[in-house]
Design a protein around this motif. Structure first.
Motif, PDB file in Angstrom:
ATOM      1  N   VAL A  56      -2.179   1.216   4.602  1.00 22.16           N
ATOM      2  CA  VAL A  56      -3.420   0.930   5.189  1.00 22.16           C
ATOM      3  C   VAL A  56      -3.658  -0.486   5.582  1.00 22.16           C
TER       4      VAL A  56
ATOM      5  N   GLN B 125       0.753  -1.086  -0.187  1.00 20.21           N
ATOM      6  CA  GLN B 125       0.041  -0.046   0.247  1.00 20.21           C
ATOM      7  C   GLN B 125       0.924   1.176  -0.004  1.00 20.21           C
ATOM      8  N   SER B 126       0.620   2.344   0.862  1.00 18.75           N
ATOM      9  CA  SER B 126       1.224   3.467   0.657  1.00 18.75           C
ATOM     10  C   SER B 126       2.729   3.360   1.206  1.00 18.75           C
TER      11      SER B 126
ATOM     12  N   ASN C 296      -1.991  10.554  -1.994  1.00 21.24           N
ATOM     13  CA  ASN C 296      -2.226   9.841  -3.272  1.00 21.24           C
ATOM     14  C   ASN C 296      -2.145  10.457  -4.603  1.00 21.24           C
TER      15      ASN C 296
ATOM     16  N   PHE D  34      -5.026  11.572   3.301  1.00 21.22           N
ATOM     17  CA  PHE D  34      -3.983  10.812   2.281  1.00 21.22           C
ATOM     18  C   PHE D  34      -4.541  10.868   1.172  1.00 21.22           C
TER      19      PHE D  34
ATOM     20  N   GLU E  96      -8.062  -2.476  -6.188  1.00 20.07           N
ATOM     21  CA  GLU E  96      -7.691  -1.168  -6.159  1.00 20.07           C
ATOM     22  C   GLU E  96      -8.122  -0.543  -7.173  1.00 20.07           C
TER      23      GLU E  96
ATOM     24  N   ASN F 127      -9.114   7.901  -6.594  1.00 27.23           N
ATOM     25  CA  ASN F 127      -7.912   8.049  -7.211  1.00 27.23           C
ATOM     26  C   ASN F 127      -7.899   8.499  -8.780  1.00 27.23           C
TER      27      ASN F 127
ATOM     28  N   TYR G  41       1.042  10.969   7.595  1.00 30.40           N
ATOM     29  CA  TYR G  41       0.002  11.752   7.306  1.00 30.40           C
ATOM     30  C   TYR G  41      -0.454  12.761   8.265  1.00 30.40           C
TER      31      TYR G  41
ATOM     32  N   TYR H  86      -0.183   2.815 -10.318  1.00 33.47           N
ATOM     33  CA  TYR H  86       0.075   3.182  -8.976  1.00 33.47           C
ATOM     34  C   TYR H  86      -0.650   2.203  -8.143  1.00 33.47           C
TER      35      TYR H  86
HETATM   36  N1  GLU Z   1      -3.988   1.865  -2.310  1.00 35.97           N
HETATM   37  C1  GLU Z   1      -4.643   3.002  -1.159  1.00 35.97           C
HETATM   38  C2  GLU Z   1      -4.960   4.525  -2.019  1.00 35.97           C
HETATM   39  O1  GLU Z   1      -4.553   4.424  -3.066  1.00 35.97           O
HETATM   40  C3  GLU Z   1      -3.469   3.231  -0.277  1.00 35.97           C
HETATM   41  C4  GLU Z   1      -3.582   4.138   0.873  1.00 35.97           C
HETATM   42  C5  GLU Z   1      -2.749   4.095   1.966  1.00 35.97           C
HETATM   43  O2  GLU Z   1      -1.984   2.969   2.216  1.00 35.97           O
HETATM   44  O3  GLU Z   1      -2.428   5.235   2.454  1.00 35.97           O
HETATM   45  O4  GLU Z   1      -5.798   4.785  -1.234  1.00 35.97           O
END
Ligand code: GLU
Length: 319
Positions: A263, A68-69, A118, A100, A162, A169, A245, A193
């Protein structure tokens, strides 16, 4: 002389720390996609990698999850390697205090505020070398694997979710196109992404990735110089100011390390020129950071004196 971080790491009771963390029951599992919602709240893996590449782990440090992030600093590093001036021009470096996934760009420039939110990550993921989404993602997967010191793979179910559930996004992508900040197809940008977020890691992998940044871009496990040393201070400073964040200010005060959360419950931290840390525990706090990951890093920082603004190891010299 205060023990070095390596000496601390060799004898620190990581298993005792993990047991203590498992007694913490607060936090909620992310449910933005089904694969994340299915995670267990009762796991906690902790890993430390030192300058010799020695790795210490607890149970659960080998559990796999989507990065993830937590991938964002490493994608940013690769984009800086590929076109540093363009990336520094295209993406801001200021913390936002927003969530985020906030639908917000710099009002004057139309740029994303920083590469940890993001909008910024969506753009940096598409500023790496490659003329097609597949080429760009191949560059990312290869680079992230070098940070990890092993060939990483993608959780295709996570990637599919996703992309299917990535309307927010895509909204960021269209907003950036409307400002001339993004010049490729939004679906193509989101696909790169989303796949980057779906790369499979463990707490041990994150600790190795964090250690690679900690040691000037050189992976201490493999010895590979993954990114040039001069890229690293840029990445670590953005992690320090934006990585956690809306909790970044409290994190820097309490833990004092460049870090990035995700997340799925992953957290990676770098102790410059000392250690890499990786934690995995899915329950999240209100800012989307792993509750146990934050608490574990607070304890490690306090017990091992890791705070970047803390006293020096040879403290007696300064009395
Ligand atoms: N794939 C999640 C998104 O694009 C990641 C969010 C995260 O890990 O903060 O929102």
């Amino acid at each position: 002389m205060t023990p070095t971080a390596e000496e601390h790491a060799e004898r620190y009771d990581l298993h005792g720390l993990r047991q203590q963390m498992l007694r913490e029951s607060s936090g909620t599992i992310d449910d933005s996609i089904p694969e994340l919602a299915a995670a267990s709240a009762d796991v906690c893996g902790i890993a430390i990698v030192d300058d010799d590449g020695d790795t210490r782990t607890t149970p659960d440090a080998d559990l796999e999850f989507s990065v993830q992030s937590a991938v964002k600093p490493f994608v940013y590093a690769l984009a800086l390697v590929d076109d540093r001036e363009r990336v520094l021009d295209a993406v801001g470096t200021e913390p936002t205090g927003e969530a985020f996934d906030a639908i917000v760009l710099e009002s004057e420039t139309g740029r994303p505020p920083n590469p940890m939110v993001n909008a910024g990550a969506l753009l940096t993921a598409n500023l790496v070398d490659g003329s097609t989404p597949d080429e760009r993602f191949a560059r990312i997967l290869s680079g992230i694997s070098a940070f990890a010191g092993r060939e990483l793979t993608v959780d295709e179910n996570v990637s599919r979710s996703e992309q299917l559930l990535g309307d927010r996004n895509r909204a960021l992508g269209y907003l950036m196109r409307s400002r001339g900040t993004l010049d490729i197809e939004v679906d193509d940008a989101v696909s790169v992404y989303a796949r980057a977020c779906s790369i499979v890691v463990t707490a041990e992998v994150l600790a190795t990735m964090g250690a690679t940044l900690a040691f000037g871009g050189r992976n201490p496990v493999t010895g590979e110089q993954v990114v040039p040393r001069e890229v690293v201070p840029i990445v670590l400073s953005i992690m320090a100011t934006c990585g956690m964040y809306d909790g970044s200010g409290r994190w820097m005060r309490r833990v004092g390390l460049p870090a990035k959360s995700g997340v799925a419950g992953g957290l990676v931290a770098s102790v410059p020129w000392q250690l890499g840390l990786g934690v995995y525990s899915p329950p999240l706090d209100g800012e989307g950071n792993s509750v146990r990951g934050v608490l574990a890093c607070e304890k490690l920082s306090d017990d091992m004196g890791l705070h970047v603004f803390g006293p020096p190891r040879d403290e007696a010299r300064y009395r």
